[in-house]
Motif scaffolding. Sequence first.
Motif, PDB file in Angstrom:
ATOM      1  N   GLU A  47       5.445  47.975 -25.410  1.00 35.15           N
ATOM      2  CA  GLU A  47       5.441  48.372 -23.991  1.00 35.15           C
ATOM      3  C   GLU A  47       4.955  49.812 -23.829  1.00 35.15           C
ATOM      4  N   ARG A  48       5.420  50.687 -24.692  1.00 36.19           N
ATOM      5  CA  ARG A  48       5.017  52.106 -24.580  1.00 36.19           C
ATOM      6  C   ARG A  48       3.532  52.285 -24.861  1.00 36.19           C
ATOM      7  N   GLU A  49       3.038  51.570 -25.886  1.00 36.62           N
ATOM      8  CA  GLU A  49       1.626  51.758 -26.257  1.00 36.62           C
ATOM      9  C   GLU A  49       0.673  51.191 -25.217  1.00 36.62           C
ATOM     10  N   LEU A  50       1.157  50.260 -24.405  1.00 35.52           N
ATOM     11  CA  LEU A  50       0.289  49.679 -23.380  1.00 35.52           C
ATOM     12  C   LEU A  50       0.062  50.634 -22.192  1.00 35.52           C
ATOM     13  N   ILE A  51       0.904  51.635 -22.077  1.00 35.46           N
ATOM     14  CA  ILE A  51       0.754  52.551 -20.937  1.00 35.46           C
ATOM     15  C   ILE A  51      -0.580  53.288 -21.036  1.00 35.46           C
ATOM     16  N   GLY A  52      -1.341  53.243 -19.940  1.00 32.68           N
ATOM     17  CA  GLY A  52      -2.652  53.885 -19.910  1.00 32.68           C
ATOM     18  C   GLY A  52      -3.791  52.936 -20.240  1.00 32.68           C
ATOM     19  N   ALA A  53      -3.460  51.720 -20.715  1.00 29.59           N
ATOM     20  CA  ALA A  53      -4.516  50.797 -21.131  1.00 29.59           C
ATOM     21  C   ALA A  53      -5.172  50.122 -19.923  1.00 29.59           C
ATOM     22  N   ALA A  54      -6.481  49.898 -20.027  1.00 28.20           N
ATOM     23  CA  ALA A  54      -7.210  49.074 -19.061  1.00 28.20           C
ATOM     24  C   ALA A  54      -7.242  47.651 -19.614  1.00 28.20           C
ATOM     25  N   ILE A  55      -7.709  46.705 -18.793  1.00 27.90           N
ATOM     26  CA  ILE A  55      -7.650  45.290 -19.196  1.00 27.90           C
ATOM     27  C   ILE A  55      -8.415  45.039 -20.499  1.00 27.90           C
ATOM     28  N   SER A  56      -9.506  45.776 -20.703  1.00 23.79           N
ATOM     29  CA  SER A  56     -10.313  45.564 -21.908  1.00 23.79           C
ATOM     30  C   SER A  56      -9.606  46.073 -23.170  1.00 23.79           C
ATOM     31  N   GLU A  57      -8.606  46.897 -22.994  1.00 18.06           N
ATOM     32  CA  GLU A  57      -7.908  47.483 -24.147  1.00 18.06           C
ATOM     33  C   GLU A  57      -6.598  46.762 -24.485  1.00 18.06           C
ATOM     34  N   VAL A  58      -6.225  45.785 -23.641  1.00 21.82           N
ATOM     35  CA  VAL A  58      -4.923  45.133 -23.809  1.00 21.82           C
ATOM     36  C   VAL A  58      -4.838  44.386 -25.146  1.00 21.82           C
ATOM     37  N   ARG A  59      -5.862  43.591 -25.442  1.00 22.29           N
ATOM     38  CA  ARG A  59      -5.825  42.783 -26.662  1.00 22.29           C
ATOM     39  C   ARG A  59      -5.670  43.637 -27.921  1.00 22.29           C
ATOM     40  N   GLY A  60      -6.509  44.636 -28.037  1.00 27.45           N
ATOM     41  CA  GLY A  60      -6.462  45.481 -29.230  1.00 27.45           C
ATOM     42  C   GLY A  60      -5.133  46.213 -29.356  1.00 27.45           C
ATOM     43  N   THR A  61      -4.629  46.693 -28.225  1.00 29.64           N
ATOM     44  CA  THR A  61      -3.370  47.441 -28.241  1.00 29.64           C
ATOM     45  C   THR A  61      -2.209  46.545 -28.663  1.00 29.64           C
ATOM     46  N   VAL A  62      -2.135  45.351 -28.078  1.00 24.56           N
ATOM     47  CA  VAL A  62      -1.020  44.453 -28.396  1.00 24.56           C
ATOM     48  C   VAL A  62      -1.129  43.974 -29.842  1.00 24.56           C
ATOM     49  N   GLU A  63      -2.346  43.636 -30.270  1.00 23.23           N
ATOM     50  CA  GLU A  63      -2.505  43.140 -31.644  1.00 23.23           C
ATOM     51  C   GLU A  63      -2.079  44.184 -32.655  1.00 23.23           C
ATOM     52  N   SER A  64      -2.446  45.436 -32.427  1.00 25.59           N
ATOM     53  CA  SER A  64      -2.063  46.450 -33.419  1.00 25.59           C
ATOM     54  C   SER A  64      -0.579  46.795 -33.308  1.00 25.59           C
ATOM     55  N   ALA A  65      -0.036  46.816 -32.093  1.00 25.79           N
ATOM     56  CA  ALA A  65       1.374  47.213 -31.929  1.00 25.79           C
ATOM     57  C   ALA A  65       2.342  46.129 -32.394  1.00 25.79           C
ATOM     58  N   THR A  66       1.912  44.859 -32.378  1.00 24.01           N
ATOM     59  CA  THR A  66       2.830  43.791 -32.809  1.00 24.01           C
ATOM     60  C   THR A  66       2.677  43.474 -34.295  1.00 24.01           C
ATOM     61  N   GLY A  67       1.830  44.234 -34.986  1.00 23.91           N
ATOM     62  CA  GLY A  67       1.564  43.955 -36.396  1.00 23.91           C
ATOM     63  C   GLY A  67       2.808  43.865 -37.251  1.00 23.91           C
ATOM     64  N   GLY A  68       3.756  44.770 -37.056  1.00 27.32           N
ATOM     65  CA  GLY A  68       4.964  44.781 -37.892  1.00 27.32           C
ATOM     66  C   GLY A  68       6.165  44.139 -37.227  1.00 27.32           C
ATOM     67  N   VAL A  69       5.946  43.418 -36.122  1.00 24.84           N
ATOM     68  CA  VAL A  69       7.071  42.843 -35.378  1.00 24.84           C
ATOM     69  C   VAL A  69       7.058  41.329 -35.546  1.00 24.84           C
ATOM     70  N   THR A  70       8.212  40.762 -35.899  1.00 25.09           N
ATOM     71  CA  THR A  70       8.332  39.301 -35.949  1.00 25.09           C
ATOM     72  C   THR A  70       8.819  38.819 -34.592  1.00 25.09           C
ATOM     73  N   LEU A  71       7.959  38.067 -33.911  1.00 26.16           N
ATOM     74  CA  LEU A  71       8.319  37.532 -32.602  1.00 26.16           C
ATOM     75  C   LEU A  71       8.785  36.087 -32.778  1.00 26.16           C
ATOM     76  N   VAL A  72       9.886  35.725 -32.120  1.00 26.38           N
ATOM     77  CA  VAL A  72      10.415  34.363 -32.202  1.00 26.38           C
ATOM     78  C   VAL A  72      10.585  33.848 -30.766  1.00 26.38           C
ATOM     79  N   GLY A  73       9.920  32.722 -30.469  1.00 29.07           N
ATOM     80  CA  GLY A  73       9.979  32.180 -29.110  1.00 29.07           C
ATOM     81  C   GLY A  73       8.976  32.818 -28.182  1.00 29.07           C
ATOM     82  N   LEU A  74       8.063  33.585 -28.741  1.00 29.24           N
ATOM     83  CA  LEU A  74       7.062  34.323 -27.981  1.00 29.24           C
ATOM     84  C   LEU A  74       5.951  34.677 -28.949  1.00 29.24           C
ATOM     85  N   LYS A  75       4.694  34.527 -28.525  1.00 33.99           N
ATOM     86  CA  LYS A  75       3.582  34.889 -29.403  1.00 33.99           C
ATOM     87  C   LYS A  75       2.884  36.125 -28.842  1.00 33.99           C
TER      88      LYS A  75
END
Lengths: 88, 252
Positions: A47-75
């Motif tokens: 959530e913090r890293e997404l601040i300031g992002a434009a729509i074109s930057e969302v994918r890259g930001t989320v992919e890199s920020a979720t790298g070390g996070v195990t998500l369960v029930g959500l991708k």
Amino acid sequence: MERSVVRKGKGGKLVKVTVVSEGGRIAAVSITGDFFAHPEEGLEQVERELIGAAISEVRGTVESATGGVTLVGLKSEDIIEMVEECLE
Amino acid sequence: MDRLRVISYTVRDAAENMALDEAIAVAVGAGRSPPTLRLYGWDPPAVSIGYFQEVEAEVDLDFCEAEGISVVRRLTGGGAVLHASGELTYSFAVSDMDPAVPQDIQGSYMRICSPIVSALRDLGAPACFKPINDIEVSGRKVSGNAQTRRFGAVLQHGTLLLDIDAGLLGALRANSVKLSERGITAHAQRVTTLSRELGRRVTRGELSWAVKRRFKENFGCKLDAGQPTGEELCRAQALADRYRSVEWLFRR
């Protein structure tokens, strides 16, 4: 501008993404619901890293920020699509 | 896991219960306390919400205020749970290095839920583990479970429904999206209780006994009746203030 998108994720978990945007960039974002993330703070970091992002930057930001996070029930793809939808 | 400390059923308020689970996980993760199973109840009745849930979307706060129901945010993810008199809560904490519990999240839910499923079957209920984190009887949820991995520990706590206190169900907001996608309209249609499934009154004592016995058999460990340590109680007292705080409850 504030927009919310709700979606049912894997295993029936409910996810709500709310984005506050200014001039096409994210000013605030919250990802809430009954899913799991380990470590929990990892999702708050996304959530913090997404601040300031434009729509074109969302994918890259989320992919890199979720790298070390195990998500369960959500991708990470759910987060990307829902944040992008809020910005469209 | 050769030995499991079992802390027998006690009743505390919502903040104290969540604080004690966290304090035990800290001590277990640091190797200062043994693996622990704790059974407990809630007084006053309470709603616990998952770490990532938005409190106002899940809980009717005015209803809770009027009915004297506490509301607390858990350290664990997952959904909102009503903890009233017809309910047994457990928590289980073990080192995250302990080979008794798999590293992968889904596997570890199944592992820790399996003695509970066995205990429910002992009582005569045809229970099944339902991924991600539920236990069902006849297609209806009878137990919800939630896990966190912090402090070097795996902490899983969960609820087992003996009876529903229908008068308190107004505390939980029905979520329109979730319900409509499942094609059902009311809490009572997707949740069941042991007493309803077995057609008799199931006591907390018999359920507790079955759960303890199955943890022992399933993990092949000895049970040691125990109490929280001084360190755990002291830390829990400090942590309870955070669980009671408005900032913690409304952080989402």
